[in-house]
Write a protein that holds these residues in place. Structure first.
Motif, short mmCIF file in Angstrom:
data_model
loop_
_atom_site.label_atom_id
_atom_site.label_comp_id
_atom_site.label_asym_id
_atom_site.label_seq_id
_atom_site.Cartn_x
_atom_site.Cartn_y
_atom_site.Cartn_z
N LYS A 1 32.62 37.36 41.69
CA LYS A 1 31.98 36.80 40.50
C LYS A 1 33.05 36.17 39.62
N HIS A 2 32.68 35.05 38.98
CA HIS A 2 33.62 34.34 38.13
C HIS A 2 33.06 34.24 36.72
N SER A 3 33.98 34.27 35.76
CA SER A 3 33.60 34.02 34.37
C SER A 3 34.81 33.42 33.68
N GLY A 4 34.78 32.11 33.46
CA GLY A 4 35.91 31.44 32.84
C GLY A 4 37.18 31.62 33.67
N ARG A 5 38.22 32.19 33.07
CA ARG A 5 39.49 32.42 33.79
C ARG A 5 39.50 33.75 34.54
N LEU A 6 38.39 34.43 34.59
CA LEU A 6 38.31 35.73 35.25
C LEU A 6 37.63 35.61 36.60
N ARG A 7 38.19 36.32 37.58
CA ARG A 7 37.57 36.40 38.90
C ARG A 7 37.58 37.86 39.31
N VAL A 8 36.42 38.36 39.67
CA VAL A 8 36.29 39.76 40.09
C VAL A 8 35.79 39.79 41.52
N THR A 9 36.38 40.66 42.31
CA THR A 9 35.89 40.90 43.66
C THR A 9 35.50 42.36 43.80
N LEU A 10 34.62 42.62 44.71
CA LEU A 10 34.16 43.98 44.97
C LEU A 10 34.05 44.19 46.47
N ASP A 11 34.68 45.25 46.95
CA ASP A 11 34.59 45.62 48.35
C ASP A 11 34.05 47.05 48.41
N THR A 12 32.76 47.17 48.64
CA THR A 12 32.15 48.50 48.61
C THR A 12 32.56 49.33 49.83
N LYS B 1 35.54 49.54 50.97
CA LYS B 1 36.82 50.15 50.59
C LYS B 1 36.76 50.82 49.23
N LYS B 2 35.60 50.74 48.60
CA LYS B 2 35.42 51.30 47.26
C LYS B 2 36.53 50.80 46.33
N SER B 3 36.62 49.48 46.25
CA SER B 3 37.66 48.91 45.41
C SER B 3 37.20 47.59 44.82
N SER B 4 37.84 47.23 43.71
CA SER B 4 37.56 45.98 43.02
C SER B 4 38.87 45.43 42.49
N SER B 5 38.90 44.12 42.31
CA SER B 5 40.08 43.52 41.69
C SER B 5 39.64 42.58 40.59
N LEU B 6 40.49 42.46 39.58
CA LEU B 6 40.28 41.53 38.47
C LEU B 6 41.48 40.60 38.44
N LEU B 7 41.21 39.31 38.51
CA LEU B 7 42.25 38.29 38.43
C LEU B 7 42.05 37.51 37.15
N ILE B 8 43.11 37.41 36.36
CA ILE B 8 43.11 36.56 35.17
C ILE B 8 44.04 35.39 35.48
N THR B 9 43.50 34.20 35.50
CA THR B 9 44.33 33.03 35.81
C THR B 9 44.89 32.42 34.53
N ALA B 10 46.04 31.75 34.67
CA ALA B 10 46.67 31.04 33.55
C ALA B 10 46.68 31.90 32.29
N SER B 11 47.33 33.05 32.39
CA SER B 11 47.27 34.03 31.30
C SER B 11 47.84 33.48 30.00
N ARG B 12 47.35 34.05 28.90
CA ARG B 12 47.78 33.67 27.56
C ARG B 12 48.26 34.91 26.83
N ALA B 13 49.02 34.74 25.78
CA ALA B 13 49.49 35.89 25.00
C ALA B 13 48.31 36.73 24.51
N ALA B 14 47.20 36.07 24.21
CA ALA B 14 46.01 36.78 23.72
C ALA B 14 45.38 37.67 24.78
N ASP B 15 45.79 37.53 26.04
CA ASP B 15 45.27 38.40 27.11
C ASP B 15 45.98 39.75 27.12
N THR B 16 47.02 39.90 26.30
CA THR B 16 47.71 41.18 26.20
C THR B 16 46.73 42.25 25.74
N ALA B 17 46.53 43.24 26.59
CA ALA B 17 45.50 44.25 26.33
C ALA B 17 45.55 45.29 27.44
N SER B 18 44.72 46.31 27.30
CA SER B 18 44.46 47.25 28.39
C SER B 18 43.14 46.87 29.03
#
Lengths: 113, 113
Positions: free
Chosen positions: B56-67, B69-86
């Motif tokens: 699934k995509h939302s703006g600069r975010l891309r999420v994958t899900l592999d049920t 393997k019971k795992s997911s990944s979050l990709l933030i593309t072209a990161s910005r200082a404002a993406d600094t967070a937990s």
């Protein structure tokens, strides 16, 4: 359209005292969940209210209780405060077409001394 | 107990680079969600992916899900200082009543300008 609101923002209490935290859900939401987040950790589910009743409960002692009002707002009460209750308390709401997405308020930072 | 575990626990990148973080969980889920938290305040909902979706995509975010393997990944593309967070992943397993979220411990992302 107001999001989830919580009050107060910060609170300092003494061991053994009691505290009440308040939450107003996002417009259109009827379900309120409460989470406790210790410093540096992920949120832990406390309980969830729907139709003014506790629908689910996490692994928290009976010192933690809650209430939901007819307007869907909610309170979290903690009795006999312990130092370990110091945390950020987060309220989240969901409902309607946003049943699975939970939207969080800014939290209440509770410090127990 | 925490269902999800994020990896890495911390990530430091330069502005403009991509950030990838992973989440593993233990039990079958209905949905998986990603949240962002800045400076220990409230969680901001980023994206929800259902168990029958793989990407699934939302703006600069891309999420994958592999049920499997019971795992997911979050990709933030072209990161910005404002993406600094937990960043936290949260899962919910459909039950007869309630949609409580179980969170991982989070990935702390620092984007350097």
């Amino acid at each position: 359209d107001a999001g989830v609101t919580q009050s107060p923002t910060h609170l300092i209490k003494t061991r053994g005292q009691q505290v009440t935290l308040r939450c107003s859900p996002k417009s259109g939401h009827d379900t309120v969940s409460w989470y406790q987040q210790a410093l540096g950790q992920g949120p832990q589910f406390i309980f969830q209210y729907y139709e003014e009743e506790e629908r689910q409960r996490g692994n928290f002692p009976d010192r933690f209780s809650g209430h939901q009002f007819p307007n869907y707002s909610s309170e979290l009460n903690v009795n006999a405060l312990l130092l370990g209750d110091s945390a950020l308390y987060l309220c989240a709401s969901s409902g309607g077409q946003e049943y699975y997405e939970q939207y969080f308020g800014p939290g209440t930072r509770l410090t127990v001394t | 107990s925490q269902q999800g575990e994020e990896d890495p626990q911390a990530l430091s990148i330069q502005e403009g680079e991509n950030a990838t973080m992973n989440c593993s969980y233990k039990t079958s889920i209905n949905n998986l969600q990603w949240y962002r938290q800045i400076s220990g305040r409230g969680l901001v909902h980023l994206i929800l992916i259902r168990s029958n979706e793989r990407e699934k995509h939302s703006g600069r975010l891309r999420v994958t899900l592999d049920t499997s393997k019971k795992s997911s990944s979050l990709l933030i593309t072209a990161s910005r200082a404002a993406d600094t967070a937990s960043y936290f992943c949260a899962t919910d397993a459909y039950q007869a009543a309630g949609n409580k979220l179980t969170f991982g411990g989070g990935t702390r992302v620092l984007v350097k300008p």
